[in-house]
Design a protein around this motif. Sequence first.
Motif, short mmCIF file in Angstrom:
data_model
loop_
_atom_site.label_atom_id
_atom_site.label_comp_id
_atom_site.label_asym_id
_atom_site.label_seq_id
_atom_site.Cartn_x
_atom_site.Cartn_y
_atom_site.Cartn_z
N GLU A 186 -5.83 38.50 -55.10
CA GLU A 186 -5.94 37.75 -53.94
C GLU A 186 -4.63 37.01 -53.47
OE1 GLU A 186 -10.80 37.49 -53.60
OE2 GLU A 186 -9.43 35.66 -54.47
N ASN A 187 -4.12 36.25 -54.64
CA ASN A 187 -2.95 35.61 -54.57
C ASN A 187 -1.77 36.76 -53.87
OD1 ASN A 187 -2.23 32.66 -55.46
ND2 ASN A 187 -3.93 33.45 -56.86
N VAL A 188 -1.71 37.88 -54.61
CA VAL A 188 -0.72 38.63 -54.06
C VAL A 188 -1.12 39.06 -52.61
CG1 VAL A 188 0.23 40.79 -54.47
CG2 VAL A 188 -0.26 39.66 -56.46
N SER A 189 -2.18 39.11 -52.25
CA SER A 189 -2.84 39.51 -51.06
C SER A 189 -2.20 38.65 -50.02
CB SER A 189 -4.24 39.80 -50.81
OG SER A 189 -4.67 40.56 -51.71
N LEU A 190 -2.21 37.36 -50.34
CA LEU A 190 -1.84 36.39 -49.65
C LEU A 190 -0.51 36.44 -48.69
CD1 LEU A 190 -3.01 33.44 -49.10
CD2 LEU A 190 -1.90 32.50 -51.16
N VAL A 191 0.33 37.26 -49.51
CA VAL A 191 1.78 37.75 -48.84
C VAL A 191 1.65 38.82 -48.51
CG1 VAL A 191 4.11 38.34 -49.86
CG2 VAL A 191 2.90 36.35 -50.89
N THR A 192 1.00 40.08 -48.87
CA THR A 192 0.82 41.12 -48.21
C THR A 192 0.38 40.95 -46.55
OG1 THR A 192 -1.00 41.78 -49.38
CG2 THR A 192 0.96 42.37 -50.37
N GLU A 193 -0.55 40.04 -46.48
CA GLU A 193 -1.18 40.13 -45.36
C GLU A 193 -0.30 39.58 -44.22
OE1 GLU A 193 -4.58 37.35 -45.77
OE2 GLU A 193 -5.62 38.71 -46.83
N ILE A 194 0.87 38.83 -44.80
CA ILE A 194 1.53 38.54 -43.52
C ILE A 194 3.22 39.06 -43.58
CG2 ILE A 194 0.63 36.11 -43.37
CD1 ILE A 194 2.89 35.16 -45.02
N ALA A 195 3.26 39.95 -44.37
CA ALA A 195 4.64 40.36 -44.64
C ALA A 195 4.82 41.95 -43.76
CB ALA A 195 5.11 40.93 -46.05
N ARG A 196 5.90 42.25 -43.37
CA ARG A 196 6.17 43.15 -42.58
C ARG A 196 5.90 44.49 -43.18
NH1 ARG A 196 11.23 41.95 -38.87
NH2 ARG A 196 12.46 41.85 -40.98
N ASN A 197 6.47 44.89 -44.40
CA ASN A 197 6.43 46.23 -45.09
C ASN A 197 5.93 46.09 -46.64
OD1 ASN A 197 6.77 48.83 -45.77
ND2 ASN A 197 8.90 48.49 -46.28
N PRO A 239 -1.18 45.00 -53.03
CA PRO A 239 -1.12 44.12 -53.87
C PRO A 239 -1.35 44.86 -55.39
CG PRO A 239 -2.69 43.62 -52.47
CD PRO A 239 -2.22 44.93 -52.21
N GLU A 240 -2.32 45.99 -55.45
CA GLU A 240 -2.37 46.56 -56.89
C GLU A 240 -1.11 46.97 -57.45
OE1 GLU A 240 -4.08 46.97 -54.11
OE2 GLU A 240 -6.06 45.93 -54.46
N GLU A 241 -0.22 47.68 -56.61
CA GLU A 241 0.86 48.30 -56.99
C GLU A 241 2.06 47.12 -57.62
OE1 GLU A 241 2.77 50.33 -53.90
OE2 GLU A 241 4.47 50.71 -54.60
N ALA A 242 1.94 46.17 -56.93
CA ALA A 242 2.77 44.94 -57.34
C ALA A 242 2.42 44.62 -58.79
CB ALA A 242 2.79 43.86 -55.94
N LEU A 243 0.99 44.38 -58.80
CA LEU A 243 0.46 43.67 -59.97
C LEU A 243 0.84 44.77 -61.22
CD1 LEU A 243 -2.71 42.22 -58.80
CD2 LEU A 243 -0.91 41.04 -60.22
N SER A 244 0.68 46.19 -60.98
CA SER A 244 0.84 47.09 -61.76
C SER A 244 2.37 47.09 -62.49
CB SER A 244 0.68 48.64 -61.29
OG SER A 244 -0.41 48.62 -60.58
N GLU A 282 1.12 35.56 -68.17
CA GLU A 282 0.22 36.41 -67.20
C GLU A 282 0.19 35.77 -65.80
OE1 GLU A 282 -3.39 38.60 -69.68
OE2 GLU A 282 -3.47 36.39 -69.22
N GLN A 283 0.28 34.31 -65.82
CA GLN A 283 0.13 33.62 -64.47
C GLN A 283 1.63 33.82 -63.72
OE1 GLN A 283 -1.53 29.69 -64.01
NE2 GLN A 283 -2.47 30.04 -65.85
N GLN A 284 2.55 33.56 -64.69
CA GLN A 284 3.95 33.72 -64.24
C GLN A 284 4.29 35.37 -63.46
OE1 GLN A 284 5.98 32.41 -62.76
NE2 GLN A 284 7.37 31.35 -64.03
N ARG A 285 3.62 36.43 -64.33
CA ARG A 285 3.81 37.68 -63.79
C ARG A 285 3.14 37.81 -62.63
NH1 ARG A 285 2.40 41.72 -68.52
NH2 ARG A 285 1.51 39.94 -69.36
N VAL A 286 1.85 37.29 -62.17
CA VAL A 286 1.12 37.33 -61.05
C VAL A 286 2.20 36.79 -60.01
CG1 VAL A 286 -0.60 36.37 -59.57
CG2 VAL A 286 -1.16 36.82 -61.81
N ALA A 287 2.82 35.67 -60.19
CA ALA A 287 3.72 34.91 -59.50
C ALA A 287 4.93 35.93 -58.97
CB ALA A 287 4.18 33.71 -59.98
N ILE A 288 5.26 36.58 -60.13
CA ILE A 288 6.44 37.71 -59.86
C ILE A 288 6.04 38.66 -58.95
CG2 ILE A 288 7.95 39.24 -60.84
CD1 ILE A 288 8.23 37.70 -63.22
N ALA A 289 4.74 39.29 -59.31
CA ALA A 289 3.94 40.25 -58.43
C ALA A 289 3.72 39.55 -56.75
CB ALA A 289 2.69 40.67 -58.99
#
Lengths: 235, 787
Positions: free
Chosen positions: A106-117, A121-126, A145-152
């Motif tokens: 969901e943290n990653v989705s936060l960004v994917t929901e508003i980004a253009r392309n 989220p699953e791909e970024a986390l992988s 792990e938290q820092q890697r979520v932040a990177i994703a």
Amino acid sequence: MSAATLRTKGLAKVYRTGAVEVTALRGVDFEAREGEFIVMLGPSGSGKSTFLNIVGGLDQATSGEAWFQEHNLTTMDERGLTLYRRDHVGFVFQFYNLVPSLTARENVSLVTEIARNPMKPEEALSLVGLEQRMDHFPAQLSGGEQQRVAIARAIAKRPEVLLCDEPTGALDSRTGVKVLEALLLVNRELRATTLVITHNAAIREVADRVVSFGDGRILSVSVNAERKPASAISW
Amino acid sequence: MSALQRKLMRDLIRLWPQALAIALVMAAGAATLILGVGAHASLSDTRSAYYERNRFADVFATLTRAPKILADEIGRIPGVSAVDVRIQKTALLDLPDMVEPASASIVSLPDVQPQRLNILYLRSGRLPVAGDEREAVISEPFAKAHGFDLGSTFQAILNGRKRSLHVVGIALSPEFIYALGPWDIMPDDRRFGIVWMSEKTLAAAYDLTGAFSSVALKLLPYASEGAVIEQLDTLLNRYGGLGAIGRKDQTSHAFLDAELKQLEAMSRILPPIFLVVAAFLVNMTLTRLITLEREQIGLLKAVGYGNMAVGLHYLQFVSAIAVIGAAIGIAAGIWLGGGLTRMYSDFFHFPFLVFRIDPATYLLAVGTTVISAVLGAWQAVRGVVRLPPAVAMTPPAPTQYRQFLVTLYRALGRISQTVTMVVRHLSHGWIRTASSVLGIALAGAILVGSLWSFDSVDFMIDVTFHQADRQDATVSFTQEEPYAALYEVARLPGVLRAEPYRSVAVKLRHGHVERRAAVTGKPPGTDLSRVLDQHFTPVRLPESGIVLSDMLARILDTQVGDLIEVELLEKNRRVVEIPVTAIIQGYLGLMSFMDIDALNRLVREGTVISGVHMIFDEEQRVPLLQELKQIPAASFVALQRISLQKFRETLAQNILVMITVYVSLAVIIVFGVIYNFARISLSEQGREIASLRVLGFTRTEASSILLAEIFLIVALAQPLGWLIGSGLAYMMVKGFESELYRVPLVLEPRVFAESSLIVMGAALVAALIVRRRIDRLDLVEVLKTRE
């Protein structure tokens, strides 16, 4: 030679608090090309974070120019900078800054929901090796792990610019290396221009270029003839 | 000043907006307490003192005519300590400054000895000389309304004869603190006054020499009022006694009682609401403060401060807020009390009425406020006391969120992450969420619970004056007149339509319940003064049988078809059994109706009438009123349209004040709750909101997280507020219900809508103030620090 993604000319920043003036940057000329991995070193107060914040659209320069591709950041208003951050910049901070009430996905989705392309989220986390931990809340993850979520979260929008301020600062060596590996991987895969601020001189060896800051200026720039993989370094 | 005290001062200064928001809620509680308790005490103490000093009677009775010698016999009734017999009549007045007729209650003053009971409080002048035909003392409000002073003169029709009266004194009486004219819905000092004259003069005028028509009794302490009334009624039966009443049925006393009851209800309902909300606010604010100061607490303990010292420090912090709140509240309460007292002096006429507060009330206000603060702080402070210093100095364990209702959530499909954040944050801090919802709901309830009454009054007016009693005026005769009187009235200029009525005083009995009432007789199918059933449809009065208002039917515990006993209190005093044929709607008094011919047959008096209802042509108003003033047979002319207009004017004046007060009270709660909620939420989520801004969320998008939380809380609170408010309204309806009047519970959708709009408006303002802080968030600063 690829085109310059980021470019600054005579970039200066003066902070005023009451009667006190603090000069954080004193005219910085800088250029970073597409896909470059640049490590920025320097003591506290040398101006590197201020520089990163201005080229990331978080802060405004007092004078000089900062360009992203053909856009002049120094003339953008608040809204323009917000859109610049939204569409082109990924940030990674020392203290992760994840939303504790959202899971990794969901943290990653936060960004994917508003980004253009964005990517999924699953791909970024992988990409950062967290496919097994996607439904965990930040409190259920280790620091690395938290820092890697932040990177994703930073890369899910496929940014042209990835800015990292002390990404390994709060981590031990082993975990730090993993985070660094993740950063190098996304830099390679996405060809995002990556600027990494660190106190940690060991990290310099993985970069294309190393920029040293001191007293608000760039003191030196060195090019690594040969980049080491993250696994080859430790501190 | 110790270091901890200095910290306390600085914390208060640093957190002043939140502290003030809480203090204001407490202030509202203290103010309503001071106002309610203070006004109640002032009013009831003043009344008691006045009653005692001026010997207000305990039992009252009116009768047709009895010899004065009977007074001795009345005095021998066990339990009676003093008897005052007198002449009391209602008479028309012709006043130089008024087109419309006015009326007065004409009361005799003893000529030989001083008054024994209901002693006048003479404001100026003197009592009339015995036997002087012109001298009169008039009531002060009536004098003021007409600018009368000693020496002024006006005309009165006493027993059909017009006389010029000369004002020799201006006075007040404990019997007429609230002076309501017949047919009136509120006192109108212009159109109704009290005139006291020499007994000899009135006896001559009304042919009552050596006789009386009214009696007042003072009882010994511990005497049984019921027993005295029963014996008095037995004695007065032969003399046309209309049934004695105790203080609780005496108009002036009863209306004062109703007001006292209302004040008591206010001081029981409002202050607790504010104090509960204040306790919630203290709880949530202090809990957050303690979380933020966790490391400081650990440090204090580590350097040697005891658990008690640290716990006490936080209790002092909330007590300081409570004392500030109580101080503001007391000041506001005194100020409002002065205003309320001025408002009272328009309706209640005391020789003096000051808003005076017992020092114990101040203590009560400060005490309850501090107690609510301490109770609110208790749980948080207990946590502080129990926290071992070593644990306190390490960062708190990260907040554990749960993925609740995952399946439902997935089923709903794509839900934005910001919504997820809002829902999880609210459900994680569910105690805070629930207390905020309850707080806002209580604010809404205060509004619903007060605003409903305006619609209710409108409804009552509509039913009473536009559907039931649609006449413009009613002429009441001194005594029964033959039917011909109707045609005389109908012939007056401008009268468009006239309808007769007959009124007979009775006692109604069913089982062992008994009530004094008047049966009104009306011709079948009247068009002006109509009887409405419980669905507000006009009822055609049956040829036999009696119709009771719902309140009377309930008191007597009767249903349609039951036989009730009707004892006539006039003329032949027969007792008959009559079937109840319908139960009808009635808000004012205890009402019963019969067909006018059936009623006249019952009294066996032939076709007579007690008065006439009419509507008139507005164009002919002035000549008509001139004529009405001169009708010798009339004792009173009610002008319903004028009464209604006066009622509406007074209501409009008071409505503005009342709405301002209640809206302010609600706004204080909403503001206190939302401001504190938002500040705490921002303090917890400031970092996340800053992160969102860094990630490219616009200011609006980022602050929408906080605004959405507030929106959800306010939205959830609405139905709850409506429900609690309706409950309050119902309690008030039940609380005010008396034999004098009854207020219908009318809850228009408009009331709910208005309440919600006010609540939402106040919430929005509070939210926008906090939003400005989000706009000013220093992104870099927030992200660089560890929480």
